[in-house]
Design a protein around this motif. Structure first.
Motif, PDB file in Angstrom:
ATOM      1  N   THR A   1     -26.306 -21.294  39.553  1.00 16.69           N
ATOM      2  CA  THR A   1     -25.404 -21.439  40.689  1.00 16.69           C
ATOM      3  C   THR A   1     -24.717 -20.115  40.985  1.00 16.69           C
ATOM      4  OG1 THR A   1     -24.978 -23.740  40.098  1.00 16.69           O
ATOM      5  CG2 THR A   1     -23.454 -22.697  41.626  1.00 16.69           C
ATOM      6  N   TYR A   2     -24.860 -19.673  42.222  1.00 13.49           N
ATOM      7  CA  TYR A   2     -24.159 -18.457  42.634  1.00 13.49           C
ATOM      8  C   TYR A   2     -23.830 -18.588  44.108  1.00 13.49           C
ATOM      9  CZ  TYR A   2     -29.084 -17.415  43.655  1.00 13.49           C
ATOM     10  OH  TYR A   2     -30.385 -17.490  44.070  1.00 13.49           O
ATOM     11  N   THR A   3     -22.937 -17.722  44.551  1.00 14.23           N
ATOM     12  CA  THR A   3     -22.456 -17.804  45.928  1.00 14.23           C
ATOM     13  C   THR A   3     -22.989 -16.635  46.750  1.00 14.23           C
ATOM     14  OG1 THR A   3     -20.463 -16.487  45.542  1.00 14.23           O
ATOM     15  CG2 THR A   3     -20.335 -18.861  45.058  1.00 14.23           C
ATOM     16  N   LEU A   4     -22.889 -16.789  48.065  1.00 15.34           N
ATOM     17  CA  LEU A   4     -23.306 -15.704  48.949  1.00 15.34           C
ATOM     18  C   LEU A   4     -22.415 -14.482  48.769  1.00 15.34           C
ATOM     19  CD1 LEU A   4     -24.094 -17.647  52.260  1.00 15.34           C
ATOM     20  CD2 LEU A   4     -25.727 -16.715  50.611  1.00 15.34           C
ATOM     21  N   ASP A   5     -21.126 -14.706  48.501  1.00 14.71           N
ATOM     22  CA  ASP A   5     -20.225 -13.573  48.267  1.00 14.71           C
ATOM     23  C   ASP A   5     -20.659 -12.777  47.041  1.00 14.71           C
ATOM     24  OD1 ASP A   5     -18.660 -13.998  50.475  1.00 14.71           O
ATOM     25  OD2 ASP A   5     -17.155 -15.193  49.405  1.00 14.71           O
ATOM     26  N   GLN A   6     -21.092 -13.482  45.997  1.00 15.83           N
ATOM     27  CA  GLN A   6     -21.565 -12.784  44.795  1.00 15.83           C
ATOM     28  C   GLN A   6     -22.825 -11.977  45.106  1.00 15.83           C
ATOM     29  OE1 GLN A   6     -22.032 -15.975  41.991  1.00 15.83           O
ATOM     30  NE2 GLN A   6     -19.812 -16.343  41.823  1.00 15.83           N
TER      31      GLN A   6
ATOM     32  N   LYS B   1     -19.927 -12.819  37.353  1.00 18.77           N
ATOM     33  CA  LYS B   1     -20.264 -14.239  37.517  1.00 18.77           C
ATOM     34  C   LYS B   1     -21.725 -14.402  37.939  1.00 18.77           C
ATOM     35  CE  LYS B   1     -15.618 -15.844  38.752  1.00 18.77           C
ATOM     36  NZ  LYS B   1     -14.756 -16.422  39.838  1.00 18.77           N
TER      37      LYS B   1
ATOM     38  N   GLN C   1     -17.061 -10.775  40.673  1.00 16.50           N
ATOM     39  CA  GLN C   1     -18.171 -11.416  41.382  1.00 16.50           C
ATOM     40  C   GLN C   1     -19.513 -11.069  40.734  1.00 16.50           C
ATOM     41  OE1 GLN C   1     -18.055 -10.329  45.510  1.00 16.50           O
ATOM     42  NE2 GLN C   1     -16.463 -11.827  46.042  1.00 16.50           N
TER      43      GLN C   1
END
Length: 296
Positions: free
Chosen positions: A2-7, A40, A37
């Motif tokens: 799981t990761y975000t677009l910001d990361q 993570k 970021q």
């Protein structure tokens, strides 16, 4: 994983800039949250993606492999946002259009040209249908808009007149009506065999032609009835009879056809309407209808 677009954006910025400080400036943020970021993201991926150097930071071998995919994912995300905004604005999407044979000659071409220029990302799916079938398809949700003859009586459907034109007379070349030295009237036409429209499949034009002769007080001999105007003109070309047709049908040139003005008829007898479901929420259709000038 799981990761975000910001990361992803943070990692790409550091990998491209080669420095956390410059990447933070590019992203308009401070360096500590950017570092968190990336950390993570590395925990989510399970391998180190960046290594700090004396001059900044550089991607590891795994980071270089991940960089291409991160750019692709960010590009897809940006494209999805743009697509959603265009769809909401009506500048992209799909509109299913039905049209009659004659409206293809009078209205449809100009509408398509305007859409290509003003709404190039809107896909038009085109289907030829007689008016009766268009109404059924609209009510069933199978099409979004139709170019139809007449205004269907329904609380569910909205309509706007977009074209009006006269009736003209199609005759075989050399026919006696072409040698009168004047425009023939309904009484002149009724003295000859007449090819007309099918009363069910082409009800609007069938009733219009019947009305023209009834108001003139004459009853012609109808020898054939056709659902489509191009079939009707083929019979006229073959010498079966003469026919009243919308003026735009004169674009269908056959070897032995001639078209004559008709005396005593109004200039806007034949109407074409855009018809769609009232209260619908299709932005692309809304924008497309704005390009279709009323009474063009």
């Amino acid at each position: 994983m799981t990761y975000t677009l910001d990361q992803l954006r943070g990692f790409v910025a550091v990998a491209e800039e080669g420095h956390f400080g410059r990447a933070a400036e590019r992203l308009r943020m401070t360096q500590p949250p950017l570092s968190r970021q990336v950390q993570k993201l590395e925990r989510a991926v399970g391998v180190p993606l960046l290594v700090r150097t004396a001059h900044g930071a550089a991607p590891t071998p795994a980071g270089r492999a991940f960089l291409a995919e991160a750019r692709r994912l960010l590009g897809q995300a940006d494209a999805a946002v743009l697509l959603a905004r265009r769809s909401a604005a009506g500048t992209s999407g799909t509109v299913r259009i039905a049209f009659t044979a004659v409206s293809a000659l009078s209205v449809l071409g100009r509408w398509i040209a305007a859409a290509r220029e003003r709404l190039p990302d809107v896909e038009l799916v085109l289907t030829e249908m007689v008016t009766r079938d268009q109404v059924d398809a609209l009510l069933a949700g199978e099409i979004d808009v139709g170019l139809a003859r007449g205004v269907p009586r329904s609380d569910v459907l909205a309509a706007r007149r977009v074209h009006a034109e006269p009736l003209v007379l199609a005759v075989p070349r050399g026919h006696p009506l072409a040698g009168l030295g004047r425009a023939p009237g309904p009484a002149d036409i009724a003295a000859h065999d007449v090819v007309t429209y099918a009363p069910v499949e082409a009800r609007y034009l069938y009733e219009l032609v019947i009305t023209v002769f009834r108001e003139a007080g004459v009853t012609p001999r109808f020898v054939q009835r056709m659902a489509q105007v191009h079939s009707l003109l083929a019979l006229v070309d073959a010498g079966v009879g003469v026919a009243l047709v919308p003026r735009s049908a004169a674009a269908l040139r056959l070897p032995h056809l001639e078209f004559l003005d008709v005396a005593g008829l109004g200039s806007g007898l034949v109407e074409t309407h855009a018809v769609w479901r009232a209260g619908g929420d299709l932005p692309a259709l809304r924008e497309l209808l704005r390009l279709l000038a009323p009474d063009s």
